[in-house]
Scaffold this active site. Structure first.
Site, PDB file in Angstrom:
ATOM      1  N   PRO A   2       2.505 -55.337 -17.728  1.00 48.89           N
ATOM      2  CA  PRO A   2       3.366 -54.504 -16.892  1.00 48.89           C
ATOM      3  C   PRO A   2       3.194 -54.844 -15.420  1.00 48.89           C
ATOM      4  O   PRO A   2       2.085 -55.029 -14.929  1.00 48.89           O
ATOM      5  CB  PRO A   2       2.869 -53.087 -17.198  1.00 48.89           C
ATOM      6  CG  PRO A   2       2.199 -53.191 -18.526  1.00 48.89           C
ATOM      7  CD  PRO A   2       1.607 -54.556 -18.573  1.00 48.89           C
ATOM      8  N   GLU A   3       4.319 -54.954 -14.726  1.00 46.63           N
ATOM      9  CA  GLU A   3       4.294 -55.220 -13.287  1.00 46.63           C
ATOM     10  C   GLU A   3       4.701 -53.948 -12.553  1.00 46.63           C
ATOM     11  O   GLU A   3       4.806 -52.877 -13.155  1.00 46.63           O
ATOM     12  CB  GLU A   3       5.198 -56.412 -12.975  1.00 46.63           C
ATOM     13  CG  GLU A   3       4.770 -57.681 -13.726  1.00 46.63           C
ATOM     14  CD  GLU A   3       5.642 -58.885 -13.430  1.00 46.63           C
ATOM     15  OE1 GLU A   3       6.181 -58.982 -12.314  1.00 46.63           O
ATOM     16  OE2 GLU A   3       5.789 -59.746 -14.327  1.00 46.63           O
ATOM     17  N   LYS A  61       0.031 -52.805  -9.241  1.00 49.82           N
ATOM     18  CA  LYS A  61      -0.044 -52.552 -10.680  1.00 49.82           C
ATOM     19  C   LYS A  61      -1.135 -51.545 -11.027  1.00 49.82           C
ATOM     20  O   LYS A  61      -1.344 -51.252 -12.201  1.00 49.82           O
ATOM     21  CB  LYS A  61      -0.339 -53.865 -11.418  1.00 49.82           C
ATOM     22  CG  LYS A  61       0.628 -54.998 -11.135  1.00 49.82           C
ATOM     23  CD  LYS A  61       0.160 -56.262 -11.829  1.00 49.82           C
ATOM     24  CE  LYS A  61       0.949 -57.478 -11.395  1.00 49.82           C
ATOM     25  NZ  LYS A  61       0.470 -58.717 -12.039  1.00 49.82           N
ATOM     26  N   HIS A 127      -3.575 -48.416 -32.348  1.00 52.31           N
ATOM     27  CA  HIS A 127      -4.059 -48.960 -31.082  1.00 52.31           C
ATOM     28  C   HIS A 127      -4.361 -47.893 -30.040  1.00 52.31           C
ATOM     29  O   HIS A 127      -4.515 -48.207 -28.874  1.00 52.31           O
ATOM     30  CB  HIS A 127      -3.021 -49.951 -30.528  1.00 52.31           C
ATOM     31  CG  HIS A 127      -2.766 -51.109 -31.448  1.00 52.31           C
ATOM     32  ND1 HIS A 127      -1.505 -51.590 -31.703  1.00 52.31           N
ATOM     33  CD2 HIS A 127      -3.617 -51.854 -32.200  1.00 52.31           C
ATOM     34  CE1 HIS A 127      -1.578 -52.597 -32.560  1.00 52.31           C
ATOM     35  NE2 HIS A 127      -2.855 -52.773 -32.876  1.00 52.31           N
ATOM     36  N   ARG A 146      -4.391 -55.247 -27.086  1.00 54.65           N
ATOM     37  CA  ARG A 146      -5.254 -56.400 -26.789  1.00 54.65           C
ATOM     38  C   ARG A 146      -6.529 -56.029 -26.037  1.00 54.65           C
ATOM     39  O   ARG A 146      -7.366 -56.894 -25.780  1.00 54.65           O
ATOM     40  CB  ARG A 146      -4.451 -57.428 -25.987  1.00 54.65           C
ATOM     41  CG  ARG A 146      -3.254 -57.964 -26.753  1.00 54.65           C
ATOM     42  CD  ARG A 146      -2.442 -58.946 -25.924  1.00 54.65           C
ATOM     43  NE  ARG A 146      -1.251 -59.390 -26.626  1.00 54.65           N
ATOM     44  CZ  ARG A 146      -0.295 -60.144 -26.086  1.00 54.65           C
ATOM     45  NH1 ARG A 146      -0.405 -60.528 -24.815  1.00 54.65           N
ATOM     46  NH2 ARG A 146       0.747 -60.514 -26.786  1.00 54.65           N
ATOM     47  N   ARG A 202      -0.783 -70.563   4.559  1.00 60.59           N
ATOM     48  CA  ARG A 202      -1.414 -71.065   3.341  1.00 60.59           C
ATOM     49  C   ARG A 202      -0.659 -72.277   2.812  1.00 60.59           C
ATOM     50  O   ARG A 202       0.576 -72.330   2.854  1.00 60.59           O
ATOM     51  CB  ARG A 202      -1.432 -69.962   2.276  1.00 60.59           C
ATOM     52  CG  ARG A 202      -2.032 -68.630   2.747  1.00 60.59           C
ATOM     53  CD  ARG A 202      -3.488 -68.549   2.490  1.00 60.59           C
ATOM     54  NE  ARG A 202      -3.742 -68.440   1.063  1.00 60.59           N
ATOM     55  CZ  ARG A 202      -3.759 -67.274   0.392  1.00 60.59           C
ATOM     56  NH1 ARG A 202      -3.518 -66.135   1.027  1.00 60.59           N
ATOM     57  NH2 ARG A 202      -4.017 -67.265  -0.894  1.00 60.59           N
ATOM     58  N   ARG A 312       0.799 -70.303 -16.837  1.00 57.50           N
ATOM     59  CA  ARG A 312       1.972 -69.501 -17.146  1.00 57.50           C
ATOM     60  C   ARG A 312       3.176 -70.430 -17.273  1.00 57.50           C
ATOM     61  O   ARG A 312       3.045 -71.645 -17.269  1.00 57.50           O
ATOM     62  CB  ARG A 312       2.246 -68.470 -16.039  1.00 57.50           C
ATOM     63  CG  ARG A 312       1.122 -67.463 -15.787  1.00 57.50           C
ATOM     64  CD  ARG A 312       1.526 -66.566 -14.627  1.00 57.50           C
ATOM     65  NE  ARG A 312       0.618 -65.464 -14.399  1.00 57.50           N
ATOM     66  CZ  ARG A 312      -0.413 -65.501 -13.582  1.00 57.50           C
ATOM     67  NH1 ARG A 312      -0.694 -66.607 -12.912  1.00 57.50           N
ATOM     68  NH2 ARG A 312      -1.190 -64.444 -13.422  1.00 57.50           N
TER      69      ARG A 312
END
Length: 337
Positions: A2-3, A61, A127, A146, A202, A312
């Site tokens: 989830p973001e 988050k 779960h 998880r 950066r 990713r």
């Protein structure tokens, strides 16, 4: 995982129904969900039992429940409005990890005969890892397939800038465990031009900078790809190669994408993310780049490409999001004669 939009949907759901309620019970079904808690279950139980939820706050988050004294003056359990409201100085941190959910139920015992959910979705029976019982008989469940998420108590400390700590916060106090987390793009207190300037110092790829929670929080793989597509910036462009105007526009576009996602309940693919009532979000239907490999770019029709990026996947339009130009090298002088 989830973001920001998904966690904000959860925060709003909890804030509407849990603020003012007193925590009357703690049920731990899997101690691994408390691995971040110093002192383990006993310490968490001492912090939570009898405490009243005074606010539900989010930064990026990270989500936390502010805790206040719960009993009334005569020692009875508060009904949500009878305590003196004194803060305990601690908050209950909740991090959802890859598959965590916070589900709010009526407190009824799940039916053991219920079949497990098909596919990768977290099953609220199998779960369920930790439950908080509230004084109205309802229950907040941490459901986590998880086991990357968890709950733990953290003392409150002042935010360095003295501004409200996050969405839903009544003041500038935030949990010590979240003190390292930067402000997010939907935070009214964020200084977008300053974040853009820091990005430009950066040399790391701009997508890595968007995912750096110490620079700007709340962005994950989905909204990084969508924001980059909206701003026409490719993921491997070095931060130092961005102009201030482009960097600022990228942050604004990413924020706009997350606001649109929030308006429809966030992004759900496999039901690992749902809101507190178990409902999915619908922004997956509006994604332009993420998960769209081979499909036409909504802007120019060129097939979207996918490639590996730091463990990713990145999705981008090879026409709209051009490769960064290499820096110009200065001509070398020939030998003197």
């Amino acid at each position: 995982m989830p973001e920001l939009p998904e966690v904000e949907v959860v925060r709003r759901g909890l804030a509407a129904r849990a603020v003012g309620r007193t925590i009357t019970g703690l049920e731990v079904l899997d101690a691994r969900s408390l691995r971040r808690q110093s002192g383990g279950e006993d310490r968490l139980r001492a912090v939570l039992l009898g405490a009243r939820i005074s606010a539900v706050v989010r930064r990026g988050k990270f989500l936390w429940l502010r805790l206040a004294d719960g009993p009334t003056a005569d020692g009875a359990v508060s009904d949500g409005g009878g305590s003196d409201g004194a803060e305990t100085g601690e908050a209950l941190m909740a991090h959802l990890g890859m598959s965590g959910q916070l589900r709010l139920t009526t407190g009824e015992t799940p039916d053991p005969a219920r079949e497990a959910s098909e596919g990768p979705a977290s099953d609220p029976l199998r779960h369920r890892r930790v439950s908080l019982w509230l004084d109205d008989g309802s229950r907040i469940d941490l459901v986590d397939q998880r086991l990357f998420g968890g709950l733990w108590a953290s003392p409150l400390v002042p935010a360095p800038d003295g501004l409200p700590a996050g969405e839903g916060s009544p003041d500038a106090l935030l949990p010590e465990a979240a003190a390292h987390v930067a402000r997010d793009l939907l935070d009214p207190a964020i200084d977008l031009p300053e974040v853009a300037r820091r990005m430009r110092t950066r040399r790391a790829p701009v997508k890595a900078l968007l995912l750096d929670q110490a620079l700007v929080s709340g962005i994950g793989n989905i909204y990084a790809d969508e924001g980059l597509w909206a701003a026409r910036v490719r993921d491997d462009t070095p931060g130092a190669a961005l102009s201030q105007r482009t960097a600022h526009a990228l942050l604004r576009e990413t924020a706009a994408v997350m606001r649109r996602a929030l308006a429809v309940g966030g992004t759900s693919f496999d039901a690992l993310y749902v809101n507190v009532d178990g409902r999915s979000g619908y922004f997956a239907r509006s994604l332009a780049a993420y998960g769209k490999e081979g499909e036409p770019c909504p802007r120019c029709g060129t097939p979207i490409r996918r490639r590996a990026f730091a463990g990713r996947s990145s999705h981008f339009c090879p026409r709209c999001q051009r490769a960064p130009r290499p820096p110009r090298s200065r001509p070398t002088e020939g030998p003197s004669r």
